[in-house]
Design a protein around this motif. Structure first.
Motif, PDB file in Angstrom:
ATOM      1  N   LEU A  60       0.692  -1.285   0.124  1.00  0.00           N
ATOM      2  CA  LEU A  60      -0.092  -0.180   0.051  1.00  0.00           C
ATOM      3  C   LEU A  60       0.970   1.252  -0.199  1.00  0.00           C
ATOM      4  CD1 LEU A  60      -2.256  -1.427   2.630  1.00  0.00           C
ATOM      5  CD2 LEU A  60      -2.830  -1.209   0.071  1.00  0.00           C
ATOM      6  N   LYS A  61       0.349   2.503  -0.234  1.00  0.00           N
ATOM      7  CA  LYS A  61       0.986   3.800  -0.371  1.00  0.00           C
ATOM      8  C   LYS A  61       1.908   3.976   0.941  1.00  0.00           C
ATOM      9  CE  LYS A  61      -3.084   5.385  -1.944  1.00  0.00           C
ATOM     10  NZ  LYS A  61      -4.173   6.135  -2.194  1.00  0.00           N
ATOM     11  N   ASP A  62       1.312   3.404   2.128  1.00  0.00           N
ATOM     12  CA  ASP A  62       1.892   3.532   3.452  1.00  0.00           C
ATOM     13  C   ASP A  62       3.056   2.724   3.559  1.00  0.00           C
ATOM     14  OD1 ASP A  62       0.546   1.309   4.252  1.00  0.00           O
ATOM     15  OD2 ASP A  62      -0.642   2.523   5.861  1.00  0.00           O
ATOM     16  N   GLY A  63       3.401   1.829   2.773  1.00  0.00           N
ATOM     17  CA  GLY A  63       4.325   0.862   2.864  1.00  0.00           C
ATOM     18  C   GLY A  63       3.902  -0.497   3.853  1.00  0.00           C
ATOM     19  N   ARG A  64       2.713  -0.421   4.103  1.00  0.00           N
ATOM     20  CA  ARG A  64       2.227  -1.614   4.598  1.00  0.00           C
ATOM     21  C   ARG A  64       2.076  -2.945   3.552  1.00  0.00           C
ATOM     22  NH1 ARG A  64      -3.042  -1.937   7.021  1.00  0.00           N
ATOM     23  NH2 ARG A  64      -3.196  -0.031   5.770  1.00  0.00           N
ATOM     24  N   GLY A  65       2.332  -3.851   3.662  1.00  0.00           N
ATOM     25  CA  GLY A  65       2.217  -5.191   2.773  1.00  0.00           C
ATOM     26  C   GLY A  65       0.892  -5.967   3.188  1.00  0.00           C
ATOM     27  N   ASP A  66       0.010  -6.235   2.417  1.00  0.00           N
ATOM     28  CA  ASP A  66      -1.234  -6.887   2.710  1.00  0.00           C
ATOM     29  C   ASP A  66      -1.469  -8.100   1.837  1.00  0.00           C
ATOM     30  OD1 ASP A  66      -3.939  -7.590   3.034  1.00  0.00           O
ATOM     31  OD2 ASP A  66      -4.813  -5.646   2.780  1.00  0.00           O
ATOM     32  N   TYR A  67      -1.751  -9.256   2.574  1.00  0.00           N
ATOM     33  CA  TYR A  67      -1.884 -10.443   1.490  1.00  0.00           C
ATOM     34  C   TYR A  67      -3.446 -10.844   1.487  1.00  0.00           C
ATOM     35  CZ  TYR A  67       2.961 -12.136   2.579  1.00  0.00           C
ATOM     36  OH  TYR A  67       4.515 -12.192   2.798  1.00  0.00           O
ATOM     37  N   ARG A  80       5.416  -5.109   7.061  1.00  0.00           N
ATOM     38  CA  ARG A  80       5.977  -3.611   6.661  1.00  0.00           C
ATOM     39  C   ARG A  80       7.269  -3.730   5.650  1.00  0.00           C
ATOM     40  NH1 ARG A  80       3.087   0.405   7.926  1.00  0.00           N
ATOM     41  NH2 ARG A  80       4.640   2.098   7.627  1.00  0.00           N
ATOM     42  N   THR A  81       7.444  -2.955   4.983  1.00  0.00           N
ATOM     43  CA  THR A  81       8.662  -3.003   4.005  1.00  0.00           C
ATOM     44  C   THR A  81       9.124  -1.540   3.841  1.00  0.00           C
ATOM     45  OG1 THR A  81       9.858  -3.702   2.017  1.00  0.00           O
ATOM     46  CG2 THR A  81       7.264  -2.964   2.110  1.00  0.00           C
ATOM     47  N   ASN A  82      10.480  -1.383   3.619  1.00  0.00           N
ATOM     48  CA  ASN A  82      10.986  -0.119   3.238  1.00  0.00           C
ATOM     49  C   ASN A  82      11.344   0.050   1.790  1.00  0.00           C
ATOM     50  OD1 ASN A  82      13.237  -1.775   2.966  1.00  0.00           O
ATOM     51  ND2 ASN A  82      14.511  -0.503   4.364  1.00  0.00           N
ATOM     52  N   LEU A  83      10.789  -0.807   0.840  1.00  0.00           N
ATOM     53  CA  LEU A  83      10.702  -0.916  -0.490  1.00  0.00           C
ATOM     54  C   LEU A  83      10.538   0.557  -1.207  1.00  0.00           C
ATOM     55  CD1 LEU A  83      11.281  -2.667  -3.076  1.00  0.00           C
ATOM     56  CD2 LEU A  83       8.883  -2.967  -3.139  1.00  0.00           C
ATOM     57  N   ARG A  84       9.457   1.191  -0.584  1.00  0.00           N
ATOM     58  CA  ARG A  84       9.208   2.401  -1.434  1.00  0.00           C
ATOM     59  C   ARG A  84      10.371   3.667  -1.160  1.00  0.00           C
ATOM     60  NH1 ARG A  84       4.621   3.321  -3.358  1.00  0.00           N
ATOM     61  NH2 ARG A  84       3.034   1.770  -3.267  1.00  0.00           N
ATOM     62  N   PHE A  94      16.318  -4.316   0.140  1.00  0.00           N
ATOM     63  CA  PHE A  94      15.326  -3.896   1.195  1.00  0.00           C
ATOM     64  C   PHE A  94      15.068  -4.760   2.267  1.00  0.00           C
ATOM     65  CE2 PHE A  94      13.046  -5.993  -2.209  1.00  0.00           C
ATOM     66  CZ  PHE A  94      11.897  -6.515  -1.635  1.00  0.00           C
ATOM     67  N   THR A  95      14.168  -4.322   3.107  1.00  0.00           N
ATOM     68  CA  THR A  95      13.577  -5.189   4.237  1.00  0.00           C
ATOM     69  C   THR A  95      12.314  -5.181   4.376  1.00  0.00           C
ATOM     70  OG1 THR A  95      15.898  -4.270   5.311  1.00  0.00           O
ATOM     71  CG2 THR A  95      14.011  -5.430   6.795  1.00  0.00           C
ATOM     72  N   THR A 110      13.218  -9.938   7.619  1.00  0.00           N
ATOM     73  CA  THR A 110      13.890 -10.384   6.397  1.00  0.00           C
ATOM     74  C   THR A 110      14.407  -9.406   4.967  1.00  0.00           C
ATOM     75  OG1 THR A 110      12.214 -12.516   6.463  1.00  0.00           O
ATOM     76  CG2 THR A 110      13.473 -12.103   4.335  1.00  0.00           C
ATOM     77  N   SER A 111      15.581  -9.631   4.702  1.00  0.00           N
ATOM     78  CA  SER A 111      16.203  -8.858   3.784  1.00  0.00           C
ATOM     79  C   SER A 111      16.017  -9.508   2.443  1.00  0.00           C
ATOM     80  CB  SER A 111      17.762  -8.456   4.048  1.00  0.00           C
ATOM     81  OG  SER A 111      17.561  -7.950   5.317  1.00  0.00           O
ATOM     82  N   PHE A 112      15.641  -8.467   1.465  1.00  0.00           N
ATOM     83  CA  PHE A 112      15.404  -9.099   0.069  1.00  0.00           C
ATOM     84  C   PHE A 112      16.582  -8.195  -0.824  1.00  0.00           C
ATOM     85  CE2 PHE A 112      11.431 -10.308   1.969  1.00  0.00           C
ATOM     86  CZ  PHE A 112      11.057 -11.600   1.354  1.00  0.00           C
TER      87      PHE A 112
END
Length: 126
Positions: A60-67, A80-84, A94-95, A110-112
């Motif tokens: 999502l726009k706020d950096g939250r991932g949603d399954y 949560r992720t810092n991909l953005r 990114f993490t 987890t780092s990707f």
């Protein structure tokens, strides 16, 4: 001009025995290869070739991932992720931070690594 990229990622293992996570993301990026802030990122995790082991998700726009709503427990559904904040290019790290239903207050990390970014539309698409 914006460009749409198909981005292949995989987790960075700390130990050889750590599980490998893979996903493909579809990211609209600006001319600096940064994700466009107002657009949702879509993705599919798991074995892309297997119908039984694919997990769609959005960032999502706020950096939250949603399954998605199939997951009743919020600790399993969201991450949560810092991909953005990253430049979308091969080698970029990114993490993600996530929890499990069994330990919802324990934050796992987890780092990707971005393995490949293929232009689908925009200035770099063929």
């Amino acid at each position: 001009m914006n460009m749409m990229l198909a981005v292949e990622i995989e987790s960075v293992r700390k130990l050889p025995t750590d599980e490998m996570y893979r996903a493909v993301l579809y990211i609209l990026c600006d001319h600096n290869f940064k994700p466009v802030p107002a657009i949702v990122i879509t993705g599919v995790a798991g074995d892309i070739k297997s119908d039984s082991n694919r997990i769609p998700f959005v960032i999502l726009k706020d950096g939250r991932g949603d399954y998605g709503s199939e997951y009743d427990n919020p600790s399993e559904r969201f991450f949560r992720t810092n991909l953005r904040s990253k430049i979308i290019r091969p080698g970029e790290l990114f993490t993600t931070w996530w929890s499990t239903a069994e330990q919802p207050h324990r934050i796992n990390e987890t780092s990707f690594k971005i393995k490949k970014a293929t232009p689908l539309a925009g200035t770099l698409a063929a």
